[in-house]
Design a protein around this motif. Structure first.
Motif, PDB file in Angstrom:
ATOM      1  N   GLN A  34      -6.975  44.991 -25.054  1.00 37.60           N
ATOM      2  CA  GLN A  34      -6.781  45.283 -26.470  1.00 37.60           C
ATOM      3  C   GLN A  34      -7.292  44.153 -27.362  1.00 37.60           C
ATOM      4  O   GLN A  34      -7.774  44.409 -28.467  1.00 37.60           O
ATOM      5  N   GLU A  37     -10.941  44.906 -27.539  1.00 38.64           N
ATOM      6  CA  GLU A  37     -11.207  46.135 -28.303  1.00 38.64           C
ATOM      7  C   GLU A  37     -10.857  46.006 -29.787  1.00 38.64           C
ATOM      8  O   GLU A  37     -11.632  46.423 -30.641  1.00 38.64           O
ATOM      9  N   GLN A  38      -9.688  45.464 -30.077  1.00 41.57           N
ATOM     10  CA  GLN A  38      -9.187  45.455 -31.449  1.00 41.57           C
ATOM     11  C   GLN A  38      -9.616  44.225 -32.250  1.00 41.57           C
ATOM     12  O   GLN A  38      -9.980  44.339 -33.405  1.00 41.57           O
TER      13      GLN A  38
END
Length: 141
Positions: A34, A37-38
């Motif tokens: 994450q 990704e984020q």
């Protein structure tokens, strides 16, 4: 009969340790994914996210290295499991090799020195925090 109980007890201990490590590894890997990704797009892509994940892992491992015995359940769960999958030596080396192959040797050197310097500071800071919080004594786990 007592000889048969001893290996069984050891096996149960090892299975418990394995379960703790695995239970920590899944959230560590998910957090790393994450981060890439984020936050990756905002902090320099996967390299920035990898650096952030590695520094967070250094801080937590530094904290855990202060008062905890090596094979305590918390060290197995958070230190080996969570931090082991949150941080990655191979990903860091791949980032360095990629920069080198792209002709960005100076960028690779900057990443190397930044990672090592900040990682060491994070680990020392985590350990200092741990010792300050626990006063150098072993907490009850």
């Amino acid at each position: 009969m007592a000889r048969l109980e001893r290996p069984d007890r050891r096996l149960r201990f090892e299975l418990k340790a394995l379960a703790l490590v695995a239970s920590g590894a899944v959230p560590g890997a998910l957090l790393r994914w994450q981060l890439v990704e984020q936050l990756g797009p905002q902090i320099g892509g996967a390299r920035g996210a990898n650096l952030l994940a590695n520094l967070a892992g250094c801080l937590l491992l530094g904290f855990l290295s202060g008062p905890l015995p090596y094979r305590s359940p918390l060290m197995l769960l958070l230190g080996i499991g969570f931090c082991g999958s949150l941080t990655t030596f191979s990903g860091w080396i791949l980032d360095l090799a990629s920069l080198q192959q792209q002709g960005q040797g100076l960028g690779g050197l900057a990443l190397l020195l930044t990672s090592l310097g900040l990682g060491l500071l994070a680990a020392l800071g985590g350990r200092a925090c741990s010792r300050r919080l626990f006063g150098g004594r072993k907490p009850q786990i």
